[in-house]
Design a protein around this motif. Structure first.
Motif, PDB file in Angstrom:
ATOM      1  N   UNK A 129      -3.087  -2.263   2.726  1.00 55.05           N
ATOM      2  CA  UNK A 129      -3.051  -3.723   2.756  1.00 55.05           C
ATOM      3  C   UNK A 129      -3.994  -4.307   3.803  1.00 55.05           C
ATOM      4  N   UNK A 130      -4.201  -3.551   4.883  1.00 55.91           N
ATOM      5  CA  UNK A 130      -4.988  -4.038   6.021  1.00 55.91           C
ATOM      6  C   UNK A 130      -5.876  -2.911   6.525  1.00 55.91           C
ATOM      7  N   UNK A 131      -7.115  -3.233   6.833  1.00 49.84           N
ATOM      8  CA  UNK A 131      -8.024  -2.285   7.482  1.00 49.84           C
ATOM      9  C   UNK A 131      -8.376  -2.834   8.857  1.00 49.84           C
ATOM     10  N   UNK A 132      -8.327  -1.960   9.868  1.00 50.58           N
ATOM     11  CA  UNK A 132      -8.733  -2.342  11.217  1.00 50.58           C
ATOM     12  C   UNK A 132      -9.940  -1.513  11.633  1.00 50.58           C
ATOM     13  N   UNK A 168       0.274   5.011   0.428  1.00 48.53           N
ATOM     14  CA  UNK A 168       0.382   3.662  -0.144  1.00 48.53           C
ATOM     15  C   UNK A 168       1.424   3.611  -1.262  1.00 48.53           C
ATOM     16  N   UNK A 169       1.608   4.714  -1.971  1.00 39.81           N
ATOM     17  CA  UNK A 169       2.657   4.752  -3.010  1.00 39.81           C
ATOM     18  C   UNK A 169       4.035   4.569  -2.378  1.00 39.81           C
ATOM     19  N   UNK A 184     -15.047   5.867   3.669  1.00 40.69           N
ATOM     20  CA  UNK A 184     -13.778   5.647   2.971  1.00 40.69           C
ATOM     21  C   UNK A 184     -13.407   4.169   2.984  1.00 40.69           C
ATOM     22  N   UNK A 185     -12.745   3.747   1.914  1.00 39.36           N
ATOM     23  CA  UNK A 185     -12.354   2.348   1.752  1.00 39.36           C
ATOM     24  C   UNK A 185     -10.848   2.281   1.531  1.00 39.36           C
ATOM     25  N   UNK A 186     -10.087   2.102   2.609  1.00 34.01           N
ATOM     26  CA  UNK A 186      -8.627   2.121   2.513  1.00 34.01           C
ATOM     27  C   UNK A 186      -8.035   1.088   1.559  1.00 34.01           C
ATOM     28  N   UNK A 187      -8.632  -0.106   1.458  1.00 28.66           N
ATOM     29  CA  UNK A 187      -8.086  -1.114   0.550  1.00 28.66           C
ATOM     30  C   UNK A 187      -8.145  -0.631  -0.897  1.00 28.66           C
ATOM     31  N   UNK A 241      -6.978  -7.760   1.396  1.00 27.65           N
ATOM     32  CA  UNK A 241      -7.214  -8.222   0.031  1.00 27.65           C
ATOM     33  C   UNK A 241      -6.347  -9.422  -0.312  1.00 27.65           C
ATOM     34  N   UNK A 242      -5.104  -9.438   0.192  1.00 30.65           N
ATOM     35  CA  UNK A 242      -4.167 -10.498  -0.128  1.00 30.65           C
ATOM     36  C   UNK A 242      -4.515 -11.761   0.660  1.00 30.65           C
TER      37      UNK A 242
END
Length: 381
Positions: A188-191, A158-159, A180-183, A212-213
């Motif tokens: 930006x998006x979790x599927x 993500x960086x 795990x919580x990718x957001x 989130x956005x």
């Protein structure tokens, strides 16, 4: 709310008209209006929104700490809606060890629409960043991967994506928001293929996107509304019901998964075990860093002989494990990736990413572990 409470109450409330504690199945396609353009309530047409689906979408957003969830007819329908916000000439960088259906969609459908795909080992961050150019719009990460359980460091990736102002999407099907919580890690998006652990009972097909956005959420909702890959009310109800026991099931999946991996690691017929909870897993440190509370219920392994015949014999002798497609249900399943989930790849493509003909993928269920180990013992004998 803490996570266990969220699975039951997150984004949920009793039904206002009747006080029903459980979300009803609103089996309707349309909603009355008191005047043109003035619906009685918040709903107009079920392709845009349905109260049962909305309840599920609110639950999904809560579980992943997002602002918006979207529910689809399958995981691939969710992925498809995301791909439709791209344009010809755009480029995508994706995990090299992808689920076969995702790989098929990328290479057999969207590549023909003028979108270019690069497949890379996501643990090689330098290689990943070297592929980024002005046309790159999306990085697609699957972690853990299907079926080799390779992990990617979501926070570190993500960086890179934030530095280059490109989207990062994470397939969290194997991990689930329980682990795990990718957001929260910068995605930006979790599927999700909600068919799997979120539904949890092998009785529904569903998919999900969570963001989130809010602006991105609106864009994805338009893609869903305009192309119609929505989840019906009955299926939405089933996934909602499954989510309410997600935390309980995942705890047992993780416990059983670790014990199965440890058993297979000591078996003389087994060459290699793929499970992120094992200390000899090459990505174990990443797993400890971003998977909280366990390492999941998915275990893959190969045979010392390297022979497909040994895998076939193993599958045919199983009694508790069922030879079947899919994963994530309460029952234990066994899968032969070469002829089932990844059959759309050529043998050369499979071997290039490490999927050998003798590879076995297990979805370890919530049965008594003694029965599962005994079944593996007799099938491997």
């Amino acid at each position: 709310m803490k996570f266990n409470t969220k699975t039951i109450h997150g984004g949920q409330h009793y039904e206002k008209e009747t006080g029903s504690v459980m979300t009803p199945i609103f089996q309707t396609s349309t909603f009355a209006q008191i005047s043109p353009g003035k619906p009685v309530g918040d709903y107009e047409y079920a392709r845009s929104a349905n109260p049962t689906r909305t309840a599920l979408e609110n639950s999904l957003a809560s579980l992943e700490n997002g602002t918006r969830g979207l529910a689809f007819a399958s995981g691939l329908a969710a992925t498809d809606a995301l791909m439709k916000i791209l344009k010809p000439g755009d480029e995508v960088i994706a995990t090299d060890n992808l689920y076969g259906g995702t790989y098929r969609m990328f290479t057999k459908v969207y590549q023909d629409f003028g979108i270019k795909f690069h497949f890379v080992d996501m643990t090689d961050l330098e290689k990943l960043e070297s592929l980024i150019n002005k046309k790159t719009k999306l990085v697609w990460v699957e972690t853990p991967t299907n079926p080799l359980m390779k992990l990617a460091d979501i926070a570190e990736i993500s960086k890179i994506t934030k530095k280059h102002n490109i989207l990062l999407a994470v397939d969290n099907t194997f991990g689930t928001p329980y682990l795990q919580k990718p957001l929260d890690l910068g995605a930006d998006i979790v599927m999700h293929s909600a068919t799997k652990y979120l539904g949890g009972h092998s009785d529904v097909m569903a998919g999900a996107l969570i963001v989130k956005d809010k602006e991105l959420g609106e864009k994805l909702h338009f893609s869903q509304f305009a192309t119609g890959g929505i989840l019906g009310p009955m299926d939405s109800f089933l996934v909602l019901r499954g989510i309410k026991t997600l935390h309980l099931r995942m705890q047992r999946h993780c416990e059983n998964g670790m014990k199965v991996a440890e058993y297979l690691s000591s078996h003389p017929a087994v060459k290699k075990v793929y499970y992120p909870g094992l200390e000899n897993h090459p990505n174990h440190k990443i797993a400890k860093k971003q998977m909280i509370g366990g390492f999941g219920g998915m275990v893959s392994f190969s045979f010392n002989s390297g022979k497909m015949e040994d895998a076939i014999s193993f599958f045919e002798k199983l009694k508790v494990f069922t030879l079947a497609e899919s994963l994530g249900g309460v029952e234990s399943l066994a899968n032969h990736s070469a002829t089932m989930t990844h059959a759309s790849l050529t043998r050369e493509e499979r071997l290039e990413i490490g999927i050998t003909d003798d590879l076995v993928r297990l979805s370890v269920g919530v049965e008594d572990i003694e029965d599962l180990l005994e079944d593996l013992k007799q099938a491997l004998a």
